[in-house]
Design an enzyme around this catalytic site. Sequence first.
Site, mmCIF file in Angstrom:
data_model
loop_
_atom_site.group_PDB
_atom_site.id
_atom_site.type_symbol
_atom_site.label_atom_id
_atom_site.label_comp_id
_atom_site.label_asym_id
_atom_site.label_seq_id
_atom_site.Cartn_x
_atom_site.Cartn_y
_atom_site.Cartn_z
ATOM 1 N N SER A 34 41.903 41.149 32.995
ATOM 2 C CA SER A 34 40.929 40.910 34.054
ATOM 3 C C SER A 34 41.192 39.578 34.730
ATOM 4 C CB SER A 34 39.507 40.870 33.472
ATOM 5 O OG SER A 34 39.168 42.117 32.954
ATOM 6 N N THR A 87 44.685 49.978 28.411
ATOM 7 C CA THR A 87 43.636 50.798 27.802
ATOM 8 C C THR A 87 42.917 49.936 26.787
ATOM 9 O OG1 THR A 87 44.840 52.859 28.145
ATOM 10 C CG2 THR A 87 43.185 52.859 26.408
ATOM 11 N N GLU A 187 29.035 39.638 23.895
ATOM 12 C CA GLU A 187 28.415 39.135 22.663
ATOM 13 C C GLU A 187 26.978 38.676 22.942
ATOM 14 O OE1 GLU A 187 31.254 37.658 24.036
ATOM 15 O OE2 GLU A 187 32.332 39.225 22.963
ATOM 16 N N ASN A 229 34.631 33.010 32.217
ATOM 17 C CA ASN A 229 33.206 32.689 32.090
ATOM 18 C C ASN A 229 32.997 31.873 30.828
ATOM 19 O OD1 ASN A 229 33.726 35.737 31.110
ATOM 20 N ND2 ASN A 229 32.211 34.802 29.761
HETATM 21 I I1 8IG Z 1 36.435 38.660 31.432
HETATM 22 O O1 8IG Z 1 32.562 36.559 27.505
HETATM 23 C C1 8IG Z 1 35.469 38.617 29.733
HETATM 24 N N1 8IG Z 1 35.726 39.487 28.790
HETATM 25 N N2 8IG Z 1 33.818 39.843 24.594
HETATM 26 N N3 8IG Z 1 33.176 38.173 26.072
HETATM 27 C C2 8IG Z 1 33.927 39.270 25.770
HETATM 28 N N4 8IG Z 1 34.804 39.783 26.611
HETATM 29 C C3 8IG Z 1 34.917 39.179 27.789
HETATM 30 C C4 8IG Z 1 34.181 38.063 28.164
HETATM 31 C C5 8IG Z 1 33.245 37.537 27.246
HETATM 32 N N5 8IG Z 1 34.535 37.725 29.413
#
Ligand code: 8IG
Length: 266
Positions: A34, A87, A187, A229
């Site tokens: 991502s 995937t 989470e 993030n």
């Molecule tokens: I982009 O804060 C992304 N993927 N588990 N936690 C989890 N997966 C994520 C996060 C996150 N941000």
Amino acid sequence: MSEKNPYDNAQAAAAKLAELTGVERHDIALVLGSGWLPAVDALGEATAEIDTTDLPGFSAAAVVGHSGKIRSIRSGDKNLLVFLSRTHFYEGKGVAAVVHPIRTAAAAGCSAIVLTNGCGGLKEGWQPGQPVLISDHINLTGTSPIVGANFVDLTDLYSPRLRAMCKEIDSSLDEGVYVQFPGPHYETPAEVRMAGIMGGHLVGMSTTLEAIAAREAGMEILGISLVTNLAAGLSGEPLNHEEVLEAGKAAASRMGGLLSQVVTSI
Ligand code: 8IG
């Protein structure tokens, strides 16, 4: 996935890949997580681009911002195999489907793989849009891509050589331990605190199972997370997928420069 074993399936996919791309052998694989899509253009012109579903054993991409394509890129004297999507474990297609691209890359000739992801960051001072090298991982999926009594060693899973190379390219790069949760929910703040107490610095939903399969296949592994993030509970704001894509756009040139320099020196 077909009734054949996963390694034969990967051989079949690699043969079809060579046929469709016209590239007999690939050298380095990259899996884009991502936020990483904008960075890929820095890698060079695509020799070929195919749909993942044109290869046996691949299923369609499920996440916005993940494109179900595979690009073959000629970079210097190397052929790069770039998976623009992956995937995820949370899709419920099974662990063999999660690592099929990794085994396909190995069968296509790749001796190194760059696994990227977008994730939440725990370390104080980290900001969204910051790339972080993965130094080690904690796999909380409760499973493995390997079936049977094959006791694969995971010491130095994320290549110290490649991490040092990245730091030579960009000395401001930090490192962290990546914790894979099953997802697809993020989470709770309590789980983020748990991840920190366990020794984690990054939380996400990918990469660890792929790294294990890559090690099993004998590939050298580089893991790079894009902190998109602050992990839940650390910013005071709820998490959303849009900020992930935004962080990727904002950091694209830095990550693109890093990726292209890394693949030339591997
Ligand atoms: I982009 O804060 C992304 N993927 N588990 N936690 C989890 N997966 C994520 C996060 C996150 N941000």
